[in-house]
Design an enzyme around this catalytic site. Sequence first.
Site, PDB file in Angstrom:
ATOM      1  N   ARG A  78       3.546  -8.276   6.796  1.00 36.54           N
ATOM      2  CA  ARG A  78       3.266  -7.769   5.497  1.00 36.54           C
ATOM      3  C   ARG A  78       4.351  -8.246   4.488  1.00 36.54           C
ATOM      4  NH1 ARG A  78      -0.464  -6.095   7.521  1.00 36.54           N
ATOM      5  NH2 ARG A  78      -1.118  -3.979   7.899  1.00 36.54           N
ATOM      6  N   TYR A 100     -10.838   2.573   0.380  1.00 33.06           N
ATOM      7  CA  TYR A 100      -9.933   2.535  -0.589  1.00 33.06           C
ATOM      8  C   TYR A 100      -9.853   1.081  -1.130  1.00 33.06           C
ATOM      9  CZ  TYR A 100      -5.177   1.505  -2.428  1.00 33.06           C
ATOM     10  OH  TYR A 100      -4.271   1.112  -3.115  1.00 33.06           O
ATOM     11  N   SER A 134      -3.503  -5.486  -2.859  1.00 31.49           N
ATOM     12  CA  SER A 134      -3.828  -6.704  -2.017  1.00 31.49           C
ATOM     13  C   SER A 134      -4.747  -6.267  -0.736  1.00 31.49           C
ATOM     14  CB  SER A 134      -2.325  -6.903  -1.448  1.00 31.49           C
ATOM     15  OG  SER A 134      -1.941  -5.806  -0.601  1.00 31.49           O
ATOM     16  N   ASP A 186      -6.600  -0.980   8.902  1.00 36.86           N
ATOM     17  CA  ASP A 186      -5.463  -1.877   8.576  1.00 36.86           C
ATOM     18  C   ASP A 186      -5.657  -3.342   8.690  1.00 36.86           C
ATOM     19  OD1 ASP A 186      -3.866   0.420   7.976  1.00 36.86           O
ATOM     20  OD2 ASP A 186      -2.872   0.383  10.050  1.00 36.86           O
ATOM     21  N   PHE A 203       4.859   7.676  -7.307  1.00 38.61           N
ATOM     22  CA  PHE A 203       5.834   6.925  -7.000  1.00 38.61           C
ATOM     23  C   PHE A 203       6.304   5.431  -7.832  1.00 38.61           C
ATOM     24  CE2 PHE A 203       6.453   2.859  -4.089  1.00 38.61           C
ATOM     25  CZ  PHE A 203       7.584   2.735  -3.955  1.00 38.61           C
TER      26      PHE A 203
END
Length: 336
Positions: free
Chosen positions: A231, A163, A140, A295, A28
């Site tokens: 966000r 991750y 981030s 998250d 992307f």
Amino acid sequence: MKLPAEKVAKLRTFYEGREVCVTGGAGFIGGHLCDALLSLGAAIRVIDDLSNSSLEHLSGLIDLEPERVRFVHGSILDDDALKEAMAGAQSVFHLAAMGSVPLSIEKPQRTWSVNATGTVRVLEAARGAKAQRVVYAASSSAYGDQPELPKVESQIPKPLSPYAASKLAGEHLMSVWANCYALSTASLRYFNIFGPRQNPDSAYAAVVASFVKSVLAGEPPTVFGDGSQTRDFTFVGNAVLATLLAGACQSRLSGQVVNVGTGRRVSILELATGLTRQCAVPHLQPVFRPSRTGDVAHSLADITQARNLLGYEPFTALEDGLGETVEWYKRALAGI
Ligand SMILES: NC(=O)c1ccc[n+]([C@@H]2O[C@H](COP(=O)([O-])OP(=O)(O)OC[C@H]3O[C@@H](n4cnc5c(N)ncnc54)[C@H](O)[C@@H]3O)[C@@H](O)[C@H]2O)c1
């Protein structure tokens, strides 16, 4: 996607005729970066294993510019493929990665191999090719769930997922290769990048792509948690601009970590409502699912370092970026 006119001349002076290697260039952000590099006159070589992308966009670029685009279908874990992609590269943009938090929780070892070991391989290949600079797509997510906002690069990182840990390891590798091998490097911590061509179909789709896909199909957006998470959503054009500026930056770069965001945050619920309004289906109320492991609650970039070091200024506002994104998905759905 257009770059801001006042930056183009300077960037063209730097990139025109330049040999550039983009890892993950079929993805992307990589695809948008390739578009911009070609528009600035660079010659690009892309290495991608197509594990999370297709050749569709890149094939179009190869058809348009067969002399200036080369594609190596291979993994960054394959030294021969890397060597081929990197030969003669003056600048390297390292974007190849397994880019999903939930997937990394399912596949922590593969995530580490690609994102951390893969970054060592890319740095070694760049060194072997005598590249002048490696710009790394950091994340981030390195900040984790610390309460201080906005996030400043000097904060101690606290990754919450395989991750995030693997992407943070990549930053350390960038600075170590600058220190030990005098390779010029920089790590750009991207904050929630969205825009046209982001994949909405995977179970791990980023939130904007997934919301737009649902809403355009007349289905309610799915919100994980209560939607109060915030966000710093950053249009892909802004991320590409910062990346190009980092590649062309005349200051000495030796592993600096730089936030790439907008300095503004909105909640997931605000995003959902904004998109249903934009798509003229305000009656579609979000459905809520339990929050996902890994998250983070809130995220907002302090972009002072990007401004000072790179001369970066976000040039596409959230609403304009969302508008451009929705229009692209509409055209894609209509097969135009
Ligand atoms: N999208 C975001 O919001 C965001 C935020 C922070 C950081 N990033 C980072 O930016 C980079 C690009 O992200 P994206 O959103 O474009 O994701 P993407 O998945 O679309 O792009 C990554 C590309 O890397 C390729 N790839 C994966 N493993 C590979 C391997 N072993 N060898 C070669 N290619 C491989 C994939 O096929 C894909 O084309 C990633 O490094 C990601 O961690 C993205």
